[in-house]
Design a protein around this motif. Sequence first.
Motif, mmCIF file in Angstrom:
data_model
loop_
_atom_site.group_PDB
_atom_site.id
_atom_site.type_symbol
_atom_site.label_atom_id
_atom_site.label_comp_id
_atom_site.label_asym_id
_atom_site.label_seq_id
_atom_site.Cartn_x
_atom_site.Cartn_y
_atom_site.Cartn_z
ATOM 1 N N GLY A 107 0.841 -1.199 0.000
ATOM 2 C CA GLY A 107 0.000 0.000 0.000
ATOM 3 C C GLY A 107 0.869 1.240 0.000
ATOM 4 O O GLY A 107 1.983 1.250 0.520
ATOM 5 N N ILE A 108 0.353 2.285 -0.584
ATOM 6 C CA ILE A 108 1.155 3.495 -0.758
ATOM 7 C C ILE A 108 1.411 4.213 0.554
ATOM 8 O O ILE A 108 2.470 4.774 0.771
ATOM 9 C CB ILE A 108 0.532 4.427 -1.808
ATOM 10 N N PHE A 109 0.435 4.208 1.477
ATOM 11 C CA PHE A 109 0.612 4.947 2.720
ATOM 12 C C PHE A 109 1.722 4.339 3.584
ATOM 13 O O PHE A 109 2.658 5.025 3.985
ATOM 14 C CB PHE A 109 -0.698 5.021 3.513
ATOM 15 N N VAL A 110 1.611 3.057 3.866
ATOM 16 C CA VAL A 110 2.594 2.396 4.732
ATOM 17 C C VAL A 110 3.976 2.417 4.094
ATOM 18 O O VAL A 110 4.977 2.747 4.743
ATOM 19 C CB VAL A 110 2.158 0.944 5.043
ATOM 20 N N THR A 111 4.050 2.096 2.814
ATOM 21 C CA THR A 111 5.336 2.072 2.129
ATOM 22 C C THR A 111 5.960 3.462 2.079
ATOM 23 O O THR A 111 7.157 3.617 2.297
ATOM 24 C CB THR A 111 5.181 1.518 0.706
ATOM 25 N N SER A 112 5.163 4.481 1.801
ATOM 26 C CA SER A 112 5.694 5.848 1.747
ATOM 27 C C SER A 112 6.165 6.309 3.111
ATOM 28 O O SER A 112 7.198 6.971 3.231
ATOM 29 C CB SER A 112 4.637 6.805 1.210
ATOM 30 N N PHE A 113 5.429 5.962 4.153
ATOM 31 C CA PHE A 113 5.840 6.336 5.512
ATOM 32 C C PHE A 113 7.177 5.692 5.862
ATOM 33 O O PHE A 113 8.106 6.354 6.341
ATOM 34 C CB PHE A 113 4.750 5.943 6.516
ATOM 35 N N LEU A 114 7.314 4.398 5.580
ATOM 36 C CA LEU A 114 8.573 3.709 5.874
ATOM 37 C C LEU A 114 9.720 4.238 5.016
ATOM 38 O O LEU A 114 10.845 4.393 5.498
ATOM 39 C CB LEU A 114 8.403 2.202 5.682
ATOM 40 N N ALA A 115 9.446 4.529 3.743
ATOM 41 C CA ALA A 115 10.485 5.068 2.867
ATOM 42 C C ALA A 115 10.936 6.445 3.338
ATOM 43 O O ALA A 115 12.133 6.749 3.342
ATOM 44 C CB ALA A 115 9.980 5.134 1.427
ATOM 45 N N CYS A 116 9.998 7.272 3.754
ATOM 46 C CA CYS A 116 10.359 8.612 4.249
ATOM 47 C C CYS A 116 11.189 8.527 5.521
ATOM 48 O O CYS A 116 12.117 9.311 5.717
ATOM 49 C CB CYS A 116 9.115 9.455 4.474
ATOM 50 N N ILE A 117 10.860 7.581 6.392
ATOM 51 C CA ILE A 117 11.677 7.400 7.597
ATOM 52 C C ILE A 117 13.085 6.956 7.209
ATOM 53 O O ILE A 117 14.077 7.472 7.730
ATOM 54 C CB ILE A 117 11.018 6.396 8.559
ATOM 55 N N GLY A 118 13.184 6.017 6.288
ATOM 56 C CA GLY A 118 14.506 5.586 5.825
ATOM 57 C C GLY A 118 15.293 6.716 5.194
ATOM 58 O O GLY A 118 16.489 6.879 5.453
ATOM 59 N N LEU A 119 14.632 7.523 4.370
ATOM 60 C CA LEU A 119 15.307 8.666 3.742
ATOM 61 C C LEU A 119 15.693 9.719 4.776
ATOM 62 O O LEU A 119 16.742 10.360 4.657
ATOM 63 C CB LEU A 119 14.418 9.278 2.666
ATOM 64 N N MET A 120 14.864 9.878 5.807
ATOM 65 C CA MET A 120 15.182 10.823 6.876
ATOM 66 C C MET A 120 16.481 10.404 7.572
ATOM 67 O O MET A 120 17.371 11.222 7.794
ATOM 68 C CB MET A 120 14.041 10.870 7.895
ATOM 69 N N PHE A 121 16.606 9.113 7.900
ATOM 70 C CA PHE A 121 17.829 8.651 8.552
ATOM 71 C C PHE A 121 19.025 8.686 7.612
ATOM 72 O O PHE A 121 20.150 8.939 8.043
ATOM 73 C CB PHE A 121 17.636 7.251 9.131
ATOM 74 N N THR A 122 18.793 8.456 6.326
ATOM 75 C CA THR A 122 19.880 8.528 5.353
ATOM 76 C C THR A 122 20.423 9.948 5.246
ATOM 77 O O THR A 122 21.625 10.147 5.110
ATOM 78 C CB THR A 122 19.387 8.049 3.967
ATOM 79 N N GLY A 123 19.561 10.928 5.344
ATOM 80 C CA GLY A 123 19.978 12.324 5.205
ATOM 81 C C GLY A 123 20.366 13.004 6.499
ATOM 82 O O GLY A 123 20.767 14.160 6.485
ATOM 83 N N THR A 124 20.247 12.310 7.621
ATOM 84 C CA THR A 124 20.570 12.915 8.914
ATOM 85 C C THR A 124 22.031 12.656 9.247
ATOM 86 O O THR A 124 22.490 11.518 9.229
ATOM 87 C CB THR A 124 19.671 12.323 10.025
ATOM 88 N N PHE A 125 22.742 13.714 9.560
ATOM 89 C CA PHE A 125 24.135 13.596 9.968
ATOM 90 C C PHE A 125 24.184 13.654 11.488
ATOM 91 O O PHE A 125 23.532 14.490 12.103
ATOM 92 C CB PHE A 125 24.977 14.731 9.386
ATOM 93 N N GLY A 126 24.939 12.781 12.097
ATOM 94 C CA GLY A 126 25.032 12.767 13.549
ATOM 95 C C GLY A 126 23.832 12.082 14.163
ATOM 96 O O GLY A 126 22.942 11.582 13.485
#
Length: 165
Positions: A107-126
């Motif tokens: 589903g788009i909602f669950v997958t998008s939420f998980l992808a955004c969390i993954g991208l958030m951690f990928t782009g977070t320094f420290g």
Amino acid sequence: MSQNSEPAVRGGRDWAGAAGSVLFAAVGVYVFLTSFAMSPMAAMFPRTIGAAMAVLSVLQVVASLTGRSGRSLEAGDGVRAQADGLGRRLSLVAIMVGWAFLFPVIGIFVTSFLACIGLMFTGTFGRPTSLRLSIYLAVVFVMVVFFYLLMSNVLNIPMPRGLTF
């Protein structure tokens, strides 16, 4: 002790960035032009995204060719910065490919939420503080809910439902 704690930066043209941006501009123009074969309502989304993609890509080409597309590090930080950058790039690709393959199933909602969390951690320094992490997660949740409701209820785009509400 140096006054400037930032690494030395050299300007220059980013040919790889410009080439990639030209490719994205071409895809944006293609999407925009092919949308004319659709009904006016169906063409709204691809036209908007195609035009935005083309315009922003052209701006990135200009920035890349004028040396304003970012900062490149001198050789002193080279190996570590390249390894960190490569890991982040590979994570980005893996998350986006996983999102594309899984959203029709989960589903788009669950997958998008998980992808955004993954991208958030990928782009977070420290390591973020607990408060900052909570704020980031809340903003990601609100953002995904907003875009999901916009696309499903306002634009009436058929979405794979999967595990959504």
